[in-house]
Enzyme design. Structure first.
Site: not given
Length: 499
Positions: A343, A440
């Protein structure tokens, strides 16, 4: 019924106490729901309806055996600086505020908090409420929605928890009683002491002293339980305490199966988020996971650098440079080492990060590490999605969620790391040693984790992370059942003070 667990301070174990009690009561057949009126954390989870809540409440929902809901954490504060935070209300971004300005906004948020609490109460036999920070923050009592202000507005009885492991637990509990105004003190119907190490009988007189000075009944002395270590941490401060403490048995230590341990290093940046992405590696016997505190260079023995998520990517990239870690990472790559960005960490791997609208901080543009041919521009709507798909080219199953703002473009995306339901995701460098993704939870699923570790020359992926967490919750619930007066706590929960 409802019961609120407040604490004498942050990190005394409130989150895991609620999770353990939730599992314990759910196994008794009760419909249990977790609730935290206000949470401050950059460790967030995506709900099924596309909202976000604190990751601790997602764990508590798992303990209850129900899907996470935005109503379990109606106000989530995600720090973006030392003095300001993004405000998420019932799962959606509602703006940004500096700390002083937020204090003035809290009364307007109370109706949302009470609405969410009532929704959960309507579907539950008991709601377990987690407080935030310290019950004794009398300086923040006016307009409070996180601790005693909520307890008063909702008519919920309180149990206060202290942490004996950090020391001074008698003074912290007695001091809490001393500073609270009488009405708030009377809302507390009992206390417990968490994280006792050694002979519990040695603290019997301490429990009696606390009860005598506060007038609150003792509900239990909870010994330290190793199962808690296997549960996701909520607070980045826990990472700070662990940083630099993991050491290999020896350089290139064996993993117990004839292989060599993969040395994984994670620079500990100030705005780290969603750091439970790393938990599956902690459970791998073939991996040595090391958190690097600021001031420490990247060790030459490192095989893989992971740059985790960040709530303020440009600010963390600036810290990475200030610490000299960018030089270390580039040298590590030149020596043949691998890098994985998750991310915000993925965004750092590109050539630049632009934030023209000041979404995460001051408007501007910053040079990235240049390890992937791509550019990120912050802005637009936050992307919140549950995802599943395959790691390429192995076609190994992965699952997780996306939680990010901004758009990434460039030639590097022609070599995606993943193929997800929503399309290709991430990028891989031409030499295959730099990888990045917005997903994630990349390492949660055993097949994907095993394939990625094999790509790096290590064995692993033998355990299912979800099953490991479930087993830890059961063990923790059993432990609490032995050491807490659960019947007394249920009796307290049946009262509604002030209503």
């Amino acid at each position: 019924m409802a019961l609120m667990i407040q604490g004498t301070g942050s990190s005394v174990g409130k989150s895991v106490l609620v999770a353990g009690l939730a599992r314990l009561l759910a196994r008794r057949g009760l419909r249990v729901r977790p609730f935290k009126p206000q949470n401050m954390s950059n460790n967030a989870a995506v709900t099924a309806d596309g909202g976000e809540i604190g990751r601790a409440q997602a764990l508590q929902a798992l303990a209850c055996g129900v899907a996470p809901s935005v109503h379990m954490n109606p106000v989530l504060l995600k720090p973006q600086s030392q003095t300001g935070a993004q405000i998420v209300v019932q799962g959606r971004v509602a703006g940004h505020a500096r700390a002083r300005d937020y204090q003035a906004r809290k009364p307007a948020l109370l109706p949302f908090v009470l609405d969410s609490f009532r929704r959960l109460s309507d579907e539950a036999d008991i709601v377990l409420v987690e407080g935030a920070g310290s019950a004794s923050e009398i300086n923040l009592r006016a307009g409070d929605i996180a601790n005693m202000g909520f307890a008063e507005a909702a008519g919920v009885p309180v149990v206060v928890a202290g942490d004996i492991d950090r020391g001074g637990v008698i003074a912290s509990l007695v001091g809490t009683a001393a500073v609270l105004p009488p009405a708030d003190r009377d809302r507390i119907r009992g206390f417990l002491v968490n994280r006792m190490r050694g002979d519990a009988s040695l603290f019997a007189a301490g429990m009696e002293a606390i009860a005598r000075h506060t007038g609150w009944p003792a509900l239990g002395l909870v010994p330290f339980c190793d199962a808690v270590r296997r549960l996701p941490a909520e607070d980045a401060a826990d990472l700070g305490r662990d940083a630099g403490q993991w050491r290999p048995v020896a350089t290139g230590a064996a993993d117990g199966s004839g292989g060599q341990r993969l040395h994984v290093c994670v620079p500990l940046l100030p705005h780290i988020s969603n750091f439970d992405d790393l938990d599956p590696l902690r459970a791998e016997p073939g991996v040595w996971l090391e958190m690097l505190p600021r001031g420490r260079a990247l060790p030459a023995t490192c095989d893989l650098v992971i740059l985790p998520g960040s709530k303020s990517t440009a600010a963390d990239l600036a810290v990475l440079r200030a610490e000299g870690w960018h030089h270390d990472i580039l040298a590590h790559h030149r020596r043949g080492g691998s890098v994985l960005g998750l991310c915000g960490g993925y965004q750092m791997l590109g050539t630049s990060i632009a934030d023209p609208g000041g979404v995460e901080g001051p408007a501007g543009e910053m040079q990235g590490l240049g390890l992937l041919a791509m550019r990120t521009e912050m802005g637009g709507t936050k992307r919140l999605e549950q995802e599943e798909g395959l790691l390429l080219p192995e076609n190994a199953a992965v699952r997780g969620y996306r939680m990010h703002m901004g758009r990434t473009d460039g030639a590097a995306l022609d070599r995606p790391l993943l193929r997800l339901r929503g399309g290709p995701d991430g990028a891989v460098s031409p030499d295959g040693r730099v990888m990045g993704t917005y997903l994630h939870g990349l390492l949660d699923a055993a097949p994907g984790r095993a394939a990625l570790l094999a790509r790096l020359g290590a064995r692993g992926g033998g355990h299912d992370q979800a099953a490991l967490v479930e087993a830890a919750l059961d063990e923790w619930a059993d432990h609490l059942a032995r050491h807490l007066d659960v019947e007394a706590m249920l009796a307290i929960a049946a009262t509604r003070p002030g209503l």
